[in-house]
Write a protein that holds these residues in place. Structure first.
Motif, PDB file in Angstrom:
ATOM      1  N   ASP A 153      -9.057  32.633   6.607  1.00  0.00           N
ATOM      2  CA  ASP A 153      -9.757  33.687   5.864  1.00  0.00           C
ATOM      3  C   ASP A 153      -9.374  35.071   6.375  1.00  0.00           C
ATOM      4  OD1 ASP A 153     -11.780  32.000   4.236  1.00  0.00           O
ATOM      5  OD2 ASP A 153     -12.029  31.252   6.280  1.00  0.00           O
ATOM      6  N   ALA A 154      -8.943  35.126   7.657  1.00  0.00           N
ATOM      7  CA  ALA A 154      -8.612  36.410   8.275  1.00  0.00           C
ATOM      8  C   ALA A 154      -7.562  36.213   9.350  1.00  0.00           C
ATOM      9  CB  ALA A 154      -9.862  37.050   8.883  1.00  0.00           C
ATOM     10  N   VAL A 155      -6.893  37.299   9.678  1.00  0.00           N
ATOM     11  CA  VAL A 155      -6.055  37.345  10.872  1.00  0.00           C
ATOM     12  C   VAL A 155      -6.619  38.429  11.781  1.00  0.00           C
ATOM     13  CG1 VAL A 155      -3.910  36.427   9.934  1.00  0.00           C
ATOM     14  CG2 VAL A 155      -4.421  38.849   9.631  1.00  0.00           C
ATOM     15  N   GLU A 156      -6.635  38.149  13.074  1.00  0.00           N
ATOM     16  CA  GLU A 156      -7.033  39.158  14.059  1.00  0.00           C
ATOM     17  C   GLU A 156      -5.798  39.498  14.885  1.00  0.00           C
ATOM     18  OE1 GLU A 156     -10.028  39.956  17.849  1.00  0.00           O
ATOM     19  OE2 GLU A 156     -10.629  38.543  16.277  1.00  0.00           O
ATOM     20  N   PHE A 157      -5.380  40.729  14.798  1.00  0.00           N
ATOM     21  CA  PHE A 157      -4.164  41.138  15.492  1.00  0.00           C
ATOM     22  C   PHE A 157      -4.439  41.451  16.960  1.00  0.00           C
ATOM     23  CE2 PHE A 157      -3.035  42.499  11.067  1.00  0.00           C
ATOM     24  CZ  PHE A 157      -2.124  41.471  10.866  1.00  0.00           C
ATOM     25  N   HIS A 158      -3.582  40.897  17.815  1.00  0.00           N
ATOM     26  CA  HIS A 158      -3.656  41.159  19.249  1.00  0.00           C
ATOM     27  C   HIS A 158      -3.157  42.581  19.502  1.00  0.00           C
ATOM     28  CE1 HIS A 158      -1.812  40.892  23.394  1.00  0.00           C
ATOM     29  NE2 HIS A 158      -3.084  40.593  23.601  1.00  0.00           N
ATOM     30  N   THR A 159      -4.053  43.457  19.936  1.00  0.00           N
ATOM     31  CA  THR A 159      -3.707  44.863  20.135  1.00  0.00           C
ATOM     32  C   THR A 159      -3.395  45.192  21.591  1.00  0.00           C
ATOM     33  OG1 THR A 159      -6.084  45.345  20.239  1.00  0.00           O
ATOM     34  CG2 THR A 159      -4.978  45.734  18.129  1.00  0.00           C
ATOM     35  N   GLY A 160      -3.463  44.203  22.464  1.00  0.00           N
ATOM     36  CA  GLY A 160      -3.264  44.450  23.892  1.00  0.00           C
ATOM     37  C   GLY A 160      -1.913  45.051  24.225  1.00  0.00           C
ATOM     38  N   LYS A 161      -0.869  44.580  23.565  1.00  0.00           N
ATOM     39  CA  LYS A 161       0.473  45.099  23.832  1.00  0.00           C
ATOM     40  C   LYS A 161       0.560  46.560  23.419  1.00  0.00           C
ATOM     41  CE  LYS A 161       5.371  44.206  22.823  1.00  0.00           C
ATOM     42  NZ  LYS A 161       6.323  43.343  22.064  1.00  0.00           N
ATOM     43  N   TRP A 162       0.068  46.872  22.239  1.00  0.00           N
ATOM     44  CA  TRP A 162       0.068  48.251  21.743  1.00  0.00           C
ATOM     45  C   TRP A 162      -0.703  49.176  22.677  1.00  0.00           C
ATOM     46  CZ3 TRP A 162      -4.516  50.462  19.321  1.00  0.00           C
ATOM     47  CH2 TRP A 162      -4.322  51.774  18.857  1.00  0.00           C
ATOM     48  N   VAL A 163      -1.853  48.731  23.173  1.00  0.00           N
ATOM     49  CA  VAL A 163      -2.674  49.544  24.064  1.00  0.00           C
ATOM     50  C   VAL A 163      -1.899  49.961  25.310  1.00  0.00           C
ATOM     51  CG1 VAL A 163      -4.663  49.443  25.645  1.00  0.00           C
ATOM     52  CG2 VAL A 163      -4.922  48.699  23.261  1.00  0.00           C
TER      53      VAL A 163
END
Length: 241
Positions: A153-163
């Motif tokens: 129903d959804a995707v949650e993007f891993h933002t740790g690398k971007w941070v």
């Protein structure tokens, strides 16, 4: 007009403090901190029941499944045992995440393409009883498409690398996030994001196209040491408007 981004508060590290002494103390109370989070503006509570039980315990899941005043999002590994727990306690959302015993925290996104055959029946079983499913993935077109094909129903993007990146590399990772969010929305999936988000990066994540939800834990618990959890969540909620 852009929709308000839903704030999910991860309370794992409330349980971490309790478990530091082997669970021999009743404090801090996860449920009490959940209520403070909701009072501060949390619209969802997120917990990760890990295999090694380093923070959240099964009794926390059982309690919050009954007492959580807002929707409950259960992060979990793709195992038959965890699927059984989810079927029994019926969280509103299940977010499939990668899990390695030695990692300090989740180190990256789930490889949905690689684990497709294993996870597809799990997704179907949980959706059949009304649980919505998200996949915690890297901002990759390939992983977005695999998540769509598996029926998420959804995707949650891993933002740790971007941070953690800076300069041109941070800009390049942001472009990956934008492209993946646009493709997920095109395919009809909800767009979520999380990992490593502090006040500053939450201001920036507001600009991600089609973003509907963020899940934030570690930074809020750290801010709470100085300002209290309710006030910290309220500040984060204000940033996400």
């Amino acid at each position: 007009m852009k929709n308000k981004i839903r704030l999910g508060v991860n309370v794992d590290h409330v349980a971490t403090l309790r478990q530091v002494r082997g669970g021999t103390t009743p404090y801090p109370s996860v449920l009490d901190m959940v209520k403070k989070s909701v009072k501060g503006g949390a619209e969802q509570i997120t917990i990760h029941l890990r295999e090694d039980r380093r923070h959240i315990q099964l009794h926390d899941l059982k309690l919050l499944a009954k007492e959580c005043p807002v929707p409950l999002n259960l992060e979990m590994a793709a195992t038959s045992q965890m699927v059984a727990f989810a079927k029994k306690y019926r969280p509103d959302w299940v977010c499939f995440v990668p899990e390695k015993r030695a990692e300090l925290t989740t180190e990256g996104g789930l490889d949905v393409k690689k684990g497709f055959k294993k996870m597809a029946p799990m997704v179907e079983k949980l959706q059949r009883i009304g649980i919505e499913i998200s996949m915690f993935i890297e901002p990759s077109i390939e992983q977005v498409e695999a998540s769509y094909e598996i029926g998420a129903d959804a995707v949650e993007f891993h933002t740790g690398k971007w941070v953690h990146l800076t300069g041109p590399r941070k800009e390049k990772e942001w472009k990956r996030l934008v492209d993946a969010a646009e493709w997920a929305n095109y395919l009809g999936m909800n767009v979520h994001a999380g990992h490593g988000l502090d006040y500053g990066h939450s201001k920036m994540i507001n600009k991600l196209p089609y973003l509907q939800e963020v899940n934030i834990g570690h930074s809020l618990i750290c801010y709470a040491l100085e300002d209290g959890l309710e006030a910290s969540v309220r500040k984060m909620r204000k940033i996400l408007k």
